[in-house]
Design a protein around this motif. Structure first.
Motif, PDB file in Angstrom:
ATOM      1  N   SER A  78       6.829  19.680   5.098  1.00  0.00           N
ATOM      2  CA  SER A  78       7.889  19.771   6.150  1.00  0.00           C
ATOM      3  C   SER A  78       7.273  20.166   7.581  1.00  0.00           C
ATOM      4  O   SER A  78       6.039  20.476   8.001  1.00  0.00           O
ATOM      5  N   ARG A  79       8.192  20.222   8.535  1.00  0.00           N
ATOM      6  CA  ARG A  79       7.813  20.303   9.847  1.00  0.00           C
ATOM      7  C   ARG A  79       7.129  21.679  10.085  1.00  0.00           C
ATOM      8  O   ARG A  79       6.086  21.448  11.027  1.00  0.00           O
TER       9      ARG A  79
ATOM     10  N   SER B 205       2.047  14.555   7.728  1.00  0.00           N
ATOM     11  CA  SER B 205       3.322  14.553   8.285  1.00  0.00           C
ATOM     12  C   SER B 205       4.383  13.966   7.466  1.00  0.00           C
ATOM     13  O   SER B 205       5.515  14.295   7.452  1.00  0.00           O
ATOM     14  N   HIS B 206       4.046  12.929   6.780  1.00  0.00           N
ATOM     15  CA  HIS B 206       4.901  12.261   5.781  1.00  0.00           C
ATOM     16  C   HIS B 206       5.101  13.036   4.602  1.00  0.00           C
ATOM     17  O   HIS B 206       6.089  12.986   4.067  1.00  0.00           O
ATOM     18  N   THR B 207       4.339  14.003   4.157  1.00  0.00           N
ATOM     19  CA  THR B 207       4.329  14.795   2.942  1.00  0.00           C
ATOM     20  C   THR B 207       4.703  16.150   3.086  1.00  0.00           C
ATOM     21  O   THR B 207       5.566  16.862   2.403  1.00  0.00           O
TER      22      THR B 207
ATOM     23  N   GLN C  52      -1.357  11.350   9.371  1.00  0.00           N
ATOM     24  CA  GLN C  52      -0.235  10.471   8.939  1.00  0.00           C
ATOM     25  C   GLN C  52       0.606  11.084   7.655  1.00  0.00           C
ATOM     26  O   GLN C  52       1.733  11.167   7.618  1.00  0.00           O
ATOM     27  N   ASN C  53      -0.650  11.370   6.801  1.00  0.00           N
ATOM     28  CA  ASN C  53      -0.073  11.672   5.215  1.00  0.00           C
ATOM     29  C   ASN C  53       0.128  12.982   5.326  1.00  0.00           C
ATOM     30  O   ASN C  53       1.256  13.308   4.562  1.00  0.00           O
TER      31      ASN C  53
ATOM     32  N   ASN D  75       3.541  21.534   8.281  1.00  0.00           N
ATOM     33  CA  ASN D  75       2.660  20.395   8.778  1.00  0.00           C
ATOM     34  C   ASN D  75       1.611  21.185   9.866  1.00  0.00           C
ATOM     35  O   ASN D  75       1.880  21.706  10.873  1.00  0.00           O
TER      36      ASN D  75
END
Length: 297
Positions: free
Chosen positions: A263-264, A259-261, A256-257, A267
Motif C-alpha cells: 500500500s502507499r 510499489s505494485h504490491t 517497481q515490485n 511502500n
C-alpha cells in the motif's frame, strides 16, 4: 526445578518424544534454551548427544547418527542451509527453532522440508516456549498454544499469558497478536517497533513478509529489514535496509515490485544498502546499531 520439569513435560508430550530416542543438544547449556533441552531429554529418558554451540553443529555430527529431537536458533539454521549438511536437517524427526523470529526468507527455504519443524514462541518468564508454529506447513504466523497455558490480550492488543505451572501469574508481553481461538494466535509484531507515518501505524514484520516474497521472486539473497526513520512532515517514514550491494537494475526492479504490491503507506520511501549489518552475539541483527550506520552514509 519443578517449574522446569513441568515445562519440559509439556513440550515432550506435545511432540510425542519417547524414551531411548536421541536428542541433539547444540545450544549453550549455560543459557535457558540449552539447559531446557537437557531437562527435556532427561525428563523423557532420551539418549543425549552434545555438540559445541557453533553456527553449524551438524558438521561435527557423525553422518550415521539419527536424531529424533533438536533445537536451534535462527542463525544456526541459516548456516546449515548454506552448508553441505542442509539435507541432514530433514532427517531430524522433531526440530524446534527459537530465540528470535525466523526471517521470512528462511521460512521460504524451509517449506521444502518434510519433517516436524516448529518455530517457538516463548519468554524467559515461562522458562520456555508457550506456543509452536509448524513452519513447513505455515501459510501465516499462527501459533498453537501448548496445554497448560492460557492466552489473552491487553488493551493495547498485546499478548498476555497465564502458565498453570507458574501459579497463574499473568505475564504481559509487548507482542501484538490477533487471537484466532482460545488456543491459537496470529503473531503480528512488536508494539515497540510499530512505525507511525503520518498518523498511520505500520507493523514492520507485516511489511517484511511481503518484501521477502519479492526478494524471493527476484532471486535476491540479501538480508534486510524494515524500520521507521525520523521525518519532519510524517514523524517517521518506512525504510528498507539491505545488507550488501544491489545493482541499479536490481534496485529498480525492487522498487517497481514494492510499489505494485504494498500500500502507499507501507511502500518504503527509501532503500539503504549497507555493506554489513551489525549482529548480536547470538546472531540476531542488531537493528539499533545497524540503523546508526545509515547516518554514516
Amino acid at each position: 526445578t519443578l517449574f522446569r520439569s513441568a515445562s519440559a513435560r509439556i513440550t515432550a508430550t506435545y511432540l510425542k518424544l519417547e524414551p531411548e530416542q536421541t536428542a541433539l543438544v547444540c545450544l549453550d547449556v549455560s543459557f535457558v534454551a540449552g539447559l531446557m533441552m537437557l531437562v527435556r531429554a532427561l525428563e523423557v529418558g532420551m539418549n543425549i548427544i552434545v555438540t559445541p554451540p557453533e553456527a553449524n553443529p551438524l558438521q561435527s555430527l557423525e553422518p550415521a547418527i539419527n536424531v529424533d529431537f533438536a533445537a536451534f536458533v535462527p542463525y544456526q539454521i541459516e548456516a546449515i542451509l548454506k552448508s553441505p549438511q542442509h539435507e541432514k536437517l530433514n532427517t531430524i524427526k522433531n526440530l524446534i527453532i527459537g530465540g528470535a523470529p525466523l526471517s521470512e526468507q528462511t521460512k521460504v527455504a524451509l517449506q521444502y522440508f518434510t519433517n516436524n519443524m516448529y518455530a517457538t514462541y516463548g519468554m524467559t518468564e515461562t522458562l520456555t516456549h508457550i506456543a509452536l508454529q509448524k513452519i513447513n506447513e505455515a501459510t501465516d504466523n499462527t501459533f498453537q498454544v501448548l496445554p497448560g497455558f492460557d492466552v489473552g490480550t491487553d488493551v493495547r492488543g498485546c499478548l498476555t499469558v497465564k502458565a498453570i505451572h507458574l501459579g497463574n501469574e499473568v505475564i504481559i508481553t509487548n507482542d501484538l497478536v490477533e487471537l484466532i481461538s482460545k488456543n491459537q494466535f496470529l503473531w503480528l509484531g512488536r508494539i515497540d517497533g510499530v512505525i507511525n507515518s503520518g498518523g498511520v501505524k505500520i507493523i514492520p514484520e507485516k511489511v517484511e513478509a511481503v518484501v521477502a516474497t519479492i526478494f524471493n521472486k527476484l532471486n535476491l539473497l540479501n538480508r534486510f529489514f524494515i524500520t521507521g526513520l525520523p521525518n519532519a512532515q510524517l514523524g517517521e517514514t518506512v525504510t528498507l535496509v539491505v545488507e550488501g550491494i544491489l545493482t541499479k537494475e536490481q534496485t529498480e526492479s525492487l522498487r517497481q515490485n514494492l510499489s505494485h504490491t504494498l500500500s502507499r503507506y507501507e511502500n518504503p520511501k527509501a532503500i539503504y544498502c549497507l555493506e554489513k549489518f551489525v549482529y548480536t552475539n547470538s546472531g540476531k541483527i542488531n537493528r539499533p546499531e545497524t540503523i546508526l550506520l545509515i547516518g554514516n552514509k
